[in-house]
Design a protein around this motif. Structure first.
Motif, mmCIF file in Angstrom:
data_model
loop_
_atom_site.group_PDB
_atom_site.id
_atom_site.type_symbol
_atom_site.label_atom_id
_atom_site.label_comp_id
_atom_site.label_asym_id
_atom_site.label_seq_id
_atom_site.Cartn_x
_atom_site.Cartn_y
_atom_site.Cartn_z
ATOM 1 N N ASP A 101 0.832 -1.212 0.000
ATOM 2 C CA ASP A 101 0.000 0.000 0.000
ATOM 3 C C ASP A 101 0.868 1.265 0.000
ATOM 4 O O ASP A 101 0.582 2.222 -0.712
ATOM 5 C CB ASP A 101 -0.921 0.023 1.221
ATOM 6 C CG ASP A 101 -2.029 -1.013 1.139
ATOM 7 O OD1 ASP A 101 -2.274 -1.555 0.041
ATOM 8 O OD2 ASP A 101 -2.642 -1.281 2.192
ATOM 9 N N LEU A 102 1.925 1.246 0.810
ATOM 10 C CA LEU A 102 2.783 2.426 0.902
ATOM 11 C C LEU A 102 3.702 2.553 -0.312
ATOM 12 O O LEU A 102 4.128 3.661 -0.651
ATOM 13 C CB LEU A 102 3.562 2.410 2.206
ATOM 14 C CG LEU A 102 2.666 2.567 3.447
ATOM 15 C CD1 LEU A 102 3.458 2.355 4.720
ATOM 16 C CD2 LEU A 102 1.974 3.914 3.456
ATOM 17 N N GLU A 103 3.980 1.441 -0.993
ATOM 18 C CA GLU A 103 4.691 1.503 -2.279
ATOM 19 C C GLU A 103 3.805 2.186 -3.315
ATOM 20 O O GLU A 103 4.278 3.028 -4.082
ATOM 21 C CB GLU A 103 5.059 0.104 -2.773
ATOM 22 C CG GLU A 103 6.269 -0.496 -2.117
ATOM 23 C CD GLU A 103 6.576 -1.890 -2.634
ATOM 24 O OE1 GLU A 103 7.756 -2.136 -2.925
ATOM 25 O OE2 GLU A 103 5.661 -2.727 -2.755
ATOM 26 N N GLU A 104 2.528 1.834 -3.298
ATOM 27 C CA GLU A 104 1.588 2.442 -4.238
ATOM 28 C C GLU A 104 1.450 3.938 -3.991
ATOM 29 O O GLU A 104 1.215 4.710 -4.925
ATOM 30 C CB GLU A 104 0.221 1.748 -4.155
ATOM 31 C CG GLU A 104 0.251 0.338 -4.714
ATOM 32 C CD GLU A 104 -1.033 -0.435 -4.477
ATOM 33 O OE1 GLU A 104 -1.992 0.128 -3.891
ATOM 34 O OE2 GLU A 104 -1.082 -1.624 -4.868
ATOM 35 N N ASP A 105 1.612 4.353 -2.739
ATOM 36 C CA ASP A 105 1.587 5.779 -2.399
ATOM 37 C C ASP A 105 2.904 6.469 -2.750
ATOM 38 O O ASP A 105 3.023 7.688 -2.626
ATOM 39 C CB ASP A 105 1.321 5.979 -0.903
ATOM 40 C CG ASP A 105 -0.100 5.625 -0.503
ATOM 41 O OD1 ASP A 105 -0.976 5.530 -1.382
ATOM 42 O OD2 ASP A 105 -0.329 5.452 0.717
ATOM 43 N N GLY A 106 3.912 5.678 -3.139
ATOM 44 C CA GLY A 106 5.211 6.238 -3.506
ATOM 45 C C GLY A 106 6.121 6.524 -2.322
ATOM 46 O O GLY A 106 7.144 7.187 -2.488
ATOM 47 N N LEU A 107 5.754 6.031 -1.123
ATOM 48 C CA LEU A 107 6.533 6.335 0.074
ATOM 49 C C LEU A 107 7.636 5.316 0.351
ATOM 50 O O LEU A 107 8.642 5.652 0.962
ATOM 51 C CB LEU A 107 5.613 6.420 1.294
ATOM 52 C CG LEU A 107 4.511 7.476 1.212
ATOM 53 C CD1 LEU A 107 3.632 7.423 2.454
ATOM 54 C CD2 LEU A 107 5.102 8.858 1.025
ATOM 55 N N LEU A 108 7.430 4.083 -0.079
ATOM 56 C CA LEU A 108 8.383 3.008 0.203
ATOM 57 C C LEU A 108 8.742 2.265 -1.064
ATOM 58 O O LEU A 108 8.012 2.295 -2.056
ATOM 59 C CB LEU A 108 7.790 1.992 1.193
ATOM 60 C CG LEU A 108 7.394 2.474 2.574
ATOM 61 C CD1 LEU A 108 6.773 1.332 3.371
ATOM 62 C CD2 LEU A 108 8.566 3.074 3.311
#
Length: 155
Positions: free
Chosen positions: A82-89
């Motif tokens: 989920d946080l990869e999809e947000d570009g954070l991880l």
């Protein structure tokens, strides 16, 4: 049937219980953070806040994140996705073990973390105005002692 005095005693105990106080303080903190961050609601911040504090700046193995969070590797995988999809991880192969992955902050994630910590500083100043500087320092020291243990409380 419970007596009125028993219910009152139970309510007083619940009102002062450290677990409940920490949960209510966390809810207040997340609401303030959401307001200052300008968008993410408490649910989004809680989801991000569940994982982000456990990721070391230089990256952390998924298995270590699972252990730190007390959840399965699969649960960590979903949060990371989920946080990869947000570009954070992002996930990178661990140089020390080609079978393992390091979860790392992207540049966007580091920018987000920096912005978040500026907002956290504002919240801490608000809390300090609310309770006073000395009390706020005691709160910080107590929470550090509880969180990091006796030896690390002074650091």
């Amino acid at each position: 049937m419970a007596t009125r005095s028993r219910l009152q005693a139970l309510q007083a105990s619940r009102r002062q219980g450290i677990g409940r106080l920490l949960l209510l303080a966390r809810r207040d903190f997340l609401a303030r953070l959401g307001d200052l961050m300008g968008g993410p609601d408490e649910t989004v911040l809680a989801a991000r806040g569940r994982l982000l504090p456990y990721i070391d700046i230089e990256g952390t193995r998924s298995v270590d994140l699972a252990r730190r969070l007390g959840v399965t590797k699969q649960a960590v995988g979903r949060l990371v996705k989920d946080l990869e999809e947000d570009g954070l991880l992002c996930r990178e192969t661990d140089g020390a073990d080609g079978r393992a992955f390091l979860v790392k902050f992207t540049d966007t994630g580091l920018d987000y973390l920096t912005r978040m910590h500026k907002c956290i500083s504002q919240i801490e100043r608000d809390y300090e105005r609310m309770v006073g500087g000395e009390r706020m320092e005691v709160v910080r020291e107590v929470l550090m002692r509880i969180s990091y243990g006796e030896d690390d409380a002074a650091h």
